[in-house]
Design an enzyme around this catalytic site. Structure first.
Site, PDB file in Angstrom:
ATOM      1  N   LYS A  11       7.015   7.317   1.770  1.00 42.79           N
ATOM      2  CA  LYS A  11       7.667   6.360   0.876  1.00 42.79           C
ATOM      3  C   LYS A  11       8.729   7.069   0.019  1.00 42.79           C
ATOM      4  O   LYS A  11       8.794   8.300  -0.013  1.00 42.79           O
ATOM      5  CB  LYS A  11       6.590   5.685   0.013  1.00 42.79           C
ATOM      6  CG  LYS A  11       5.634   4.793   0.838  1.00 42.79           C
ATOM      7  CD  LYS A  11       4.511   4.222  -0.019  1.00 42.79           C
ATOM      8  CE  LYS A  11       3.615   3.290   0.789  1.00 42.79           C
ATOM      9  NZ  LYS A  11       2.481   2.767  -0.032  1.00 42.79           N
ATOM     10  N   TYR A  51       5.500  -5.650   4.880  1.00 42.78           N
ATOM     11  CA  TYR A  51       4.321  -5.944   4.058  1.00 42.78           C
ATOM     12  C   TYR A  51       3.974  -7.436   4.044  1.00 42.78           C
ATOM     13  O   TYR A  51       3.346  -7.908   3.095  1.00 42.78           O
ATOM     14  CB  TYR A  51       4.540  -5.435   2.636  1.00 42.78           C
ATOM     15  CG  TYR A  51       4.302  -3.942   2.477  1.00 42.78           C
ATOM     16  CD1 TYR A  51       3.074  -3.370   2.814  1.00 42.78           C
ATOM     17  CD2 TYR A  51       5.290  -3.110   1.955  1.00 42.78           C
ATOM     18  CE1 TYR A  51       2.846  -2.016   2.658  1.00 42.78           C
ATOM     19  CE2 TYR A  51       5.054  -1.735   1.795  1.00 42.78           C
ATOM     20  CZ  TYR A  51       3.829  -1.205   2.148  1.00 42.78           C
ATOM     21  OH  TYR A  51       3.591   0.143   1.982  1.00 42.78           O
ATOM     22  N   ASN A 114       2.154   5.985  -4.266  1.00 46.10           N
ATOM     23  CA  ASN A 114       1.138   6.700  -3.486  1.00 46.10           C
ATOM     24  C   ASN A 114       1.672   7.381  -2.226  1.00 46.10           C
ATOM     25  O   ASN A 114       0.926   7.695  -1.306  1.00 46.10           O
ATOM     26  CB  ASN A 114      -0.080   5.804  -3.212  1.00 46.10           C
ATOM     27  CG  ASN A 114       0.252   4.599  -2.348  1.00 46.10           C
ATOM     28  OD1 ASN A 114       1.389   4.451  -1.893  1.00 46.10           O
ATOM     29  ND2 ASN A 114      -0.728   3.749  -2.120  1.00 46.10           N
ATOM     30  N   HIS A 117       2.544   5.649   3.722  1.00 49.68           N
ATOM     31  CA  HIS A 117       1.932   4.488   4.384  1.00 49.68           C
ATOM     32  C   HIS A 117       1.390   4.909   5.740  1.00 49.68           C
ATOM     33  O   HIS A 117       2.007   5.723   6.431  1.00 49.68           O
ATOM     34  CB  HIS A 117       2.983   3.395   4.604  1.00 49.68           C
ATOM     35  CG  HIS A 117       2.550   2.339   5.590  1.00 49.68           C
ATOM     36  ND1 HIS A 117       1.804   1.242   5.217  1.00 49.68           N
ATOM     37  CD2 HIS A 117       2.711   2.243   6.942  1.00 49.68           C
ATOM     38  CE1 HIS A 117       1.536   0.508   6.305  1.00 49.68           C
ATOM     39  NE2 HIS A 117       2.086   1.092   7.358  1.00 49.68           N
ATOM     40  N   GLU A 128       4.059  -2.619  13.641  1.00 51.28           N
ATOM     41  CA  GLU A 128       4.905  -1.826  12.749  1.00 51.28           C
ATOM     42  C   GLU A 128       5.855  -0.925  13.553  1.00 51.28           C
ATOM     43  O   GLU A 128       7.022  -0.776  13.201  1.00 51.28           O
ATOM     44  CB  GLU A 128       4.028  -1.017  11.786  1.00 51.28           C
ATOM     45  CG  GLU A 128       3.318  -1.929  10.792  1.00 51.28           C
ATOM     46  CD  GLU A 128       2.235  -1.245   9.961  1.00 51.28           C
ATOM     47  OE1 GLU A 128       2.010  -0.023  10.133  1.00 51.28           O
ATOM     48  OE2 GLU A 128       1.613  -1.935   9.140  1.00 51.28           O
TER      49      GLU A 128
HETATM   50  P1  DAT Z   1      -2.692   0.989   1.982  1.00 53.52           P
HETATM   51  O1  DAT Z   1      -1.303   1.483   1.694  1.00 53.52           O
HETATM   52  O2  DAT Z   1      -3.737   1.993   1.568  1.00 53.52           O
HETATM   53  O3  DAT Z   1      -2.865   0.522   3.413  1.00 53.52           O
HETATM   54  P2  DAT Z   1      -2.603  -1.831   1.268  1.00 53.52           P
HETATM   55  O4  DAT Z   1      -2.088  -2.071   2.643  1.00 53.52           O
HETATM   56  O5  DAT Z   1      -3.785  -2.620   0.828  1.00 53.52           O
HETATM   57  O6  DAT Z   1      -2.962  -0.271   1.039  1.00 53.52           O
HETATM   58  O7  DAT Z   1      -1.453  -2.080   0.191  1.00 53.52           O
HETATM   59  C1  DAT Z   1      -0.144  -1.621   0.451  1.00 53.52           C
HETATM   60  C2  DAT Z   1       0.382  -0.948  -0.793  1.00 53.52           C
HETATM   61  O8  DAT Z   1       0.413  -1.875  -1.870  1.00 53.52           O
HETATM   62  C3  DAT Z   1      -0.506   0.204  -1.296  1.00 53.52           C
HETATM   63  O9  DAT Z   1      -0.202   1.430  -0.655  1.00 53.52           O
HETATM   64  C4  DAT Z   1      -0.190   0.229  -2.750  1.00 53.52           C
HETATM   65  C5  DAT Z   1       0.068  -1.232  -3.090  1.00 53.52           C
HETATM   66  N1  DAT Z   1      -1.147  -1.869  -3.635  1.00 53.52           N
HETATM   67  C6  DAT Z   1      -2.258  -2.217  -2.945  1.00 53.52           C
HETATM   68  N2  DAT Z   1      -3.179  -2.777  -3.738  1.00 53.52           N
HETATM   69  C7  DAT Z   1      -2.633  -2.790  -4.974  1.00 53.52           C
HETATM   70  C8  DAT Z   1      -3.068  -3.245  -6.259  1.00 53.52           C
HETATM   71  N3  DAT Z   1      -4.271  -3.807  -6.411  1.00 53.52           N
HETATM   72  N4  DAT Z   1      -2.231  -3.081  -7.308  1.00 53.52           N
HETATM   73  C9  DAT Z   1      -1.016  -2.526  -7.162  1.00 53.52           C
HETATM   74  N5  DAT Z   1      -0.533  -2.075  -5.975  1.00 53.52           N
HETATM   75  C10 DAT Z   1      -1.325  -2.203  -4.905  1.00 53.52           C
HETATM   76 MG    MG Z   2      -2.001  -1.103   4.389  1.00 59.01          MG
END
Ligand code: DAT
Ligand code: MG
Length: 150
Positions: A11, A51, A114, A117, A128
């Protein structure tokens, strides 16, 4: 377990913080094979597609803003079980809970910064990869293949 491919994206924060080499090195040293790689910037329409599953979440707009805030490194990695193993190497979504030794555990603190991805399933990886590499990816076999896979 079967050979599979996953989509990994460094990212904007990971690129700005010069973590590209470190992250690629971890996947290389593990034994996975690099099949696609590009540094690119995406617009918000594209980020929203990537997303799409999260469009109802309250953090969706902030997430999209973050992804479009600078260049990202998009990659395809291949190997046995690479989707699940890649997720383990990345760590949990919230870096404050990610174990040391994982990428997020070692290099991130906030959920909205974070660093990386990784696809969460073989099916989403296929979607993707098709979205990010519509022109297709490299066809090659590493000469180390038989030293890594039985
Ligand atoms: P991951 O990236 O671990 O697959 P995800 O697909 O559930 O997680 O979410 C995509 C991104 O969105 C994640 O890297 C960070 C953000 N995100 C997820 N849950 C969140 C939350 N509760 N509050 C803020 N940002 C969040
Ligand atoms: Mg995810």
């Amino acid at each position: 377990a079967k050979m599979e491919q996953t989509f990994i994206m460094i990212k904007p924060d990971g690129v700005q913080r010069n973590l590209v080499g470190e992250i690629i090195g971890r996947f290389e040293k593990k034994g996975f094979t690099l099949k696609g790689l590009k540094l690119t910037s995406v617009d918000s329409a594209f980020a929203k597609k990537h997303y799409a599953d999260l469009s109802a979440q309250p953090f969706f707009n902030k997430l999209v803003e973050y992804i479009v805030s600078g260049p990202v490194v998009a990659m395809v990695w291949e190997g046995r079980n690479v989707v699940a193993t890649g997720r383990k190497m990345i760590g949990t979504t919230n870096p404050s809970e990610s174990a040391p030794g994982t990428i997020r555990g070692d290099y991130a603190i906030d959920m909205g910064r974070n660093v990386i991805h990784g696809s969460d399933a073989v099916e989403s990886a296929k979607k993707e990869i098709a979205l990010w590499f519509p022109q297709g990816i490299a066809e090659w076999k590493s000469s180390a293949h038989h030293w890594i896979f039985e």
